[in-house]
Design an enzyme around this catalytic site. Structure first.
Site, PDB file in Angstrom:
ATOM      1  N   GLU A  45      -9.339   3.769   2.916  1.00  0.00           N
ATOM      2  CA  GLU A  45      -8.873   3.690   1.370  1.00  0.00           C
ATOM      3  C   GLU A  45      -7.965   2.689   0.984  1.00  0.00           C
ATOM      4  O   GLU A  45      -7.649   2.254   0.018  1.00  0.00           O
ATOM      5  CB  GLU A  45      -8.349   5.073   1.124  1.00  0.00           C
ATOM      6  CG  GLU A  45      -6.879   5.469   1.300  1.00  0.00           C
ATOM      7  CD  GLU A  45      -6.458   5.450   3.089  1.00  0.00           C
ATOM      8  OE1 GLU A  45      -5.330   4.981   2.991  1.00  0.00           O
ATOM      9  OE2 GLU A  45      -7.601   5.623   3.875  1.00  0.00           O
ATOM     10  N   LYS A  99      -9.637  13.238   8.465  1.00  0.00           N
ATOM     11  CA  LYS A  99      -8.956  12.621   9.846  1.00  0.00           C
ATOM     12  C   LYS A  99      -8.958  13.926  10.914  1.00  0.00           C
ATOM     13  O   LYS A  99      -8.913  14.939  10.293  1.00  0.00           O
ATOM     14  CB  LYS A  99      -7.815  12.241   9.791  1.00  0.00           C
ATOM     15  CG  LYS A  99      -7.467  10.932   8.839  1.00  0.00           C
ATOM     16  CD  LYS A  99      -5.996  10.366   8.865  1.00  0.00           C
ATOM     17  CE  LYS A  99      -5.899   9.169   8.139  1.00  0.00           C
ATOM     18  NZ  LYS A  99      -6.638   8.136   8.945  1.00  0.00           N
ATOM     19  N   LYS A 134       0.881  -1.217   0.155  1.00  0.00           N
ATOM     20  CA  LYS A 134       0.011   0.143  -0.049  1.00  0.00           C
ATOM     21  C   LYS A 134       0.907   1.155   0.012  1.00  0.00           C
ATOM     22  O   LYS A 134       1.703   1.352   1.022  1.00  0.00           O
ATOM     23  CB  LYS A 134      -1.058   0.162   1.400  1.00  0.00           C
ATOM     24  CG  LYS A 134      -1.602   1.519   1.526  1.00  0.00           C
ATOM     25  CD  LYS A 134      -2.537   1.499   2.824  1.00  0.00           C
ATOM     26  CE  LYS A 134      -2.767   2.824   3.359  1.00  0.00           C
ATOM     27  NZ  LYS A 134      -3.316   2.767   4.471  1.00  0.00           N
ATOM     28  N   ARG A 186      -7.179  -0.380   1.584  1.00  0.00           N
ATOM     29  CA  ARG A 186      -7.842  -1.814   1.087  1.00  0.00           C
ATOM     30  C   ARG A 186      -8.446  -1.470  -0.362  1.00  0.00           C
ATOM     31  O   ARG A 186      -8.443  -2.418  -1.145  1.00  0.00           O
ATOM     32  CB  ARG A 186      -9.027  -2.291   2.091  1.00  0.00           C
ATOM     33  CG  ARG A 186     -10.072  -1.241   1.965  1.00  0.00           C
ATOM     34  CD  ARG A 186     -10.995  -1.609   3.548  1.00  0.00           C
ATOM     35  NE  ARG A 186     -10.289  -0.927   4.611  1.00  0.00           N
ATOM     36  CZ  ARG A 186     -10.759  -0.965   5.811  1.00  0.00           C
ATOM     37  NH1 ARG A 186     -11.837  -1.691   6.091  1.00  0.00           N
ATOM     38  NH2 ARG A 186      -9.969  -0.515   6.710  1.00  0.00           N
TER      39      ARG A 186
END
Length: 498
Positions: A348, A276, A264, A350
């Site tokens: 995000e 966030k 990733k 995944r």
């Protein structure tokens, strides 16, 4: 920037100046190398006064020892000889670097009485020295005329004295490759996001061509043709275009299936529309720790000419909340054809990985796939930052990973998967949703990824607690740890090389 160490090996070496380092186990009455480093016998009295017995990680520092040509004599405790592991030799090397303290040269007497120090142990000691020497200070300005800073930039000449010096030198060639791969991964994680975007990261990966790695870089247009709607959905809020980098090292037999590692690479993660909290968001420059580890691993394998066929794939995106960003409630179609309802745009990673996993499986048909990702805060709640989470559909692969983790001290803890958890990500409107909520967050993330690997042996390593901000120790003082590089190199070395 790291403190530069010029490491060499010798069967013997006269101490004429600088720092002398000797090692002591708890069983040995005296350390090695005292005849050369301490001819006047200063150690015996100093050890008695300091009650130094050679316990693991203990240090006895003697300044200007009487009768010695050395400016300082440092004695490093190894602990019990029978309990020494490869990681203990790494730690000892790290401790040696920590005690250089401005020395311009150092002589390390590695051989210990009644202990057979193998070339591998000598190389591990040297590797520990290199790993501890790392610092990321590229953006710190230095004042001219600062004596301490000037000394820090000098190369320290280190001579490691051991009986099998030629064997140690040979073993160190591979250890040097590992150090360079870890340093590359640390540098990538530590770089600020304004400097390291998807394009810049892809360019760094392309430099591996110099080592013989075959590199392909898929553009946004390429990924659209392949139908990577999940990955592209994450990237659409950023002005910086995504990239998918495919790295191939062909060191095995042509007929052998490759093994595959997928990372990733979210170069910065604001959370998107599901933004966030501001506090600590600066740390999201490290949300590409998985891609950094895969890139560092490919460097190691190529540099040491690993006898294996290996594929490394990294999905590089930035998750930003502009007017074109995907929204909660959007439905995207992955490369697999499966549809995903985006419940939370901060889940995000995944979405990036699912397309990269499917692409890898379809194109290369690998013997197994392992993905690494700073995926969930939930894994920190479960394991802290001393273990990474291991999720897998294959017991044999899991056992090999766990063993490699124990060998390198990049430890893993296996977490559960199951149909009941799988139900938590079923969607009313699509084939699945990208988060199952707060409970079992790291598990439902793994269940999501499992839907994109078919029957291929697969493992998912959630390294959110270990790739960045992990505790400082003898071999790492950096915020970006390079976690995963040594772990996976050991996995390949121990199990998959001809």
């Amino acid at each position: 920037m790291s403190t530069k160490l010029a490491i060499s090996f010798a069967k013997s070496h006269a101490v004429t100046s600088g720092l002398a380092i000797v090692l002591k186990t708890t069983e040995a009455e005296t350390p090695s190398g005292l005849a050369e480093a301490d001819p006047a016998g200063v150690y015996a009295r100093a050890a008695k006064v300091a009650k130094f017995s050679g316990k693991s990680s203990s240090v006895l520092d003697i300044v200007a020892p009487h009768g010695s040509e050395a400016d300082r004599l440092v004695v490093l405790g190894l602990g019990k000889a029978e309990q020494l592991t490869a990681h203990d030799w790494l730690k000892a090397g790290g401790s040696a670097t920590a005690n250089l303290k401005g020395a311009e040269s150092a002589t390390v007497f590695l051989d210990v009485p009644n202990l057979d120090v193998s070339p591998k142990a000598a190389a591990d000691f040297a590797l520990g020295m290199l790993l501890r020497a790392y610092k990321f200070d590229a953006y710190k300005t230095k004042k001219k005329g600062d004596d301490d800073e000037a000394k820090a930039d000098k190369t320290v000449k280190v001579t490691i004295v051991t009986a099998d010096a030629s064997g140690a030198k040979k073993a160190f060639a591979e250890a040097r490759a590992i150090a360079d791969g870890v340093v590359l991964a640390r540098d990538l994680v530590n770089e600020p996001a304004n400097v390291l975007g998807p394009l810049e990261f892809a360019a760094k990966a392309k430099e591996l061509e110099d080592l013989g790695v075959e590199i392909e870089i898929l553009t946004e247009k390429d990924m659209k043709k392949l139908g990577m709607g999940a990955l592209l959905g994450v990237a659409q809020g950023s002005v910086r275009p995504p990239r998918l980098v495919v790295m191939q090292w062909k060191g095995g037999k042509a007929k052998d299936k490759p093994i595959a590692f997928i990372g990733k690479g979210v170069v910065f993660d604001t959370g998107g529309i599901s933004i966030k909290p501001a506090g600590g968001m600066e740390e999201m420059k490290g949300d590409m720790g998985g891609a950094a580890a895969v890139t560092g691993l490919m460097h190691v394998l190529a540099a040491r000419k690993a006898k294996a066929n290996v594929v490394g794939i990294i999905g590089l995106v930035e998750n930003m909340p502009d007017g074109n960003a995907q929204r909660p409630g959007d439905i995207v179609t992955s490369m697999s054809g499966q549809t995903i309802e985006v419940i939370n745009t901060d889940a995000e990673g995944r979405l990036v990985l699912c397309d990269a996993l499917w692409y890898c499986n379809e194109r290369f048909e690998p013997a197994f796939m392992i993905n690494l990702a700073t995926l969930t805060g939930a894994i920190l709640v479960a394991l802290g930052n001393l273990h990474a989470g291991l999720f897998s559909n294959d017991d044999a692969l899991s056992e090999k990973l766990l063993a490699a983790g124990l060998s390198t001290n990049e430890r893993l803890w296996r977490m559960p998967l199951g149909k009941d958890y799988d139900k938590m990500i079923d969607s009313k409107f699509a084939d699945m949703k990208n988060t199952g909520g707060r409970h079992a967050g790291s598990i439902t993330a793994a269940q999501f990824l499992k839907r994109f690997v078919k029957d291929t042996p697969w493992a998912h390593l959630d390294i959110a607690g270990t790739a960045m901000g992990s505790p400082s120790d003898e071999i790492n003082q950096s915020w970006g740890s390079g976690y995963g590089v040594r772990l996976l190199d050991e996995l390949v070395r121990a199990n998959y090389e001809a």
